[in-house]
Design an enzyme around this catalytic site. Structure first.
Site, PDB file in Angstrom:
ATOM      1  N   LYS A 125      44.770  47.431  47.092  1.00 33.75           N
ATOM      2  CA  LYS A 125      43.590  46.930  46.370  1.00 33.75           C
ATOM      3  C   LYS A 125      42.293  47.415  47.030  1.00 33.75           C
ATOM      4  CE  LYS A 125      41.519  42.562  45.210  1.00 33.75           C
ATOM      5  NZ  LYS A 125      41.591  41.170  45.591  1.00 33.75           N
ATOM      6  N   ASP A 144      42.404  41.458  40.528  1.00 39.87           N
ATOM      7  CA  ASP A 144      42.161  40.216  41.275  1.00 39.87           C
ATOM      8  C   ASP A 144      42.515  39.050  40.358  1.00 39.87           C
ATOM      9  OD1 ASP A 144      40.120  39.878  39.480  1.00 39.87           O
ATOM     10  OD2 ASP A 144      38.613  39.361  40.973  1.00 39.87           O
TER      11      ASP A 144
END
Ligand code: SF4
Length: 222
Positions: A125, A144
């Site tokens: 990420k 997210d």
């Protein structure tokens, strides 16, 4: 019509609406170069972007290069980033990441997913955030909590696992918008599509949103 094709068509309609709604959608972490974004993203784990921005305001004046982070005593860096939480782990990651930049990349942040995720404290990420926002390289989509929740509500994925959600989205969102997509959904998640009591009645995506119709139907029953 295939599932992917249907998702692509839905996104082709949704994307312009979100772009009109949130014309200023962008990374909410403050940074001026890839190293700053990398540090800010590591600090943002379990911490609000607002808090990180407050901390980095002073941090980026004090630490200008990877060498600065690599050579600072651990306790000193811990103190400088303390208010972002989990500061011991974060300081350890930042120092190790910075040392690897000095040792293997001439002090510069690398531009590939493989090299970035080889660095301490840098997961998929974080690498996606840096590649997309600091280098304009679209290699993936940041997933997210807002992106996962809203993509599911909009019927763009049925998965819970962020890796699988990302794969579904990458099949449907045009590649040039992979970095923008999470910024749009994060803004939408804060403004209307909140985790609890989403404001579906006011949402311009309602007619394209399977979950929105269900929310409204349920509210009418109450
Ligand atoms: S209609 Fe409701 S659930 Fe769907 S995107 Fe809008 S706010 Fe979210």
């Amino acid at each position: 019509m295939t599932v992917i094709r249907r998702r692509q068509e839905r996104i082709a309609v949704i994307l312009p609406i979100l772009r009109k709604l949130y014309p200023d959608a962008k990374c909410s972490l403050n940074f001026k170069n890839p190293l700053q974004l990398l540090v800010a993203t590591i600090l943002s784990a379990q911490c609000t972007d607002e808090r990180v921005n407050k901390v980095t305001e002073g941090l980026f004046k004090k630490y200008r290069s990877a060498g600065d982070y690599a050579s600072v005593p651990r306790e000193e860096l811990e103190k400088d980033i303390q208010s972002t939480g989990f500061f011991r782990n974060k300081a350890k990651s930042i120092r190790a990441m910075a040392q690897a930049l000095v040792d293997h990349h001439g002090g510069q942040v690398p531009r590939t997913m493989e090299e970035l995720t080889d660095l301490a404290g840098v997961g998929h990420k974080t690498a996606n955030v840096v590649l997309g926002n600091a280098f304009d390289i679209n290699v993936g989509i940041v997933v997210d909590t807002h992106v996962a929740r809203i993509s599911g509500r909009l019927g763009l994925t049925r998965r819970d696992d962020p890796v699988k959600i990302e794969r579904d989205l990458m099949e449907a969102v045009p590649k040039e918008h992979w970095t923008l997509w999470p910024h749009l959904l994060i803004q939408h998640g804060r403004a209307l599509c909140t985790a609890r009591n989403p404001k579906c009645e006011r949402c311009p995506l309602l007619q394209y949103c399977p979950a929105g119709k269900v929310f409204i139907k349920e509210r009418k029953k109450d």
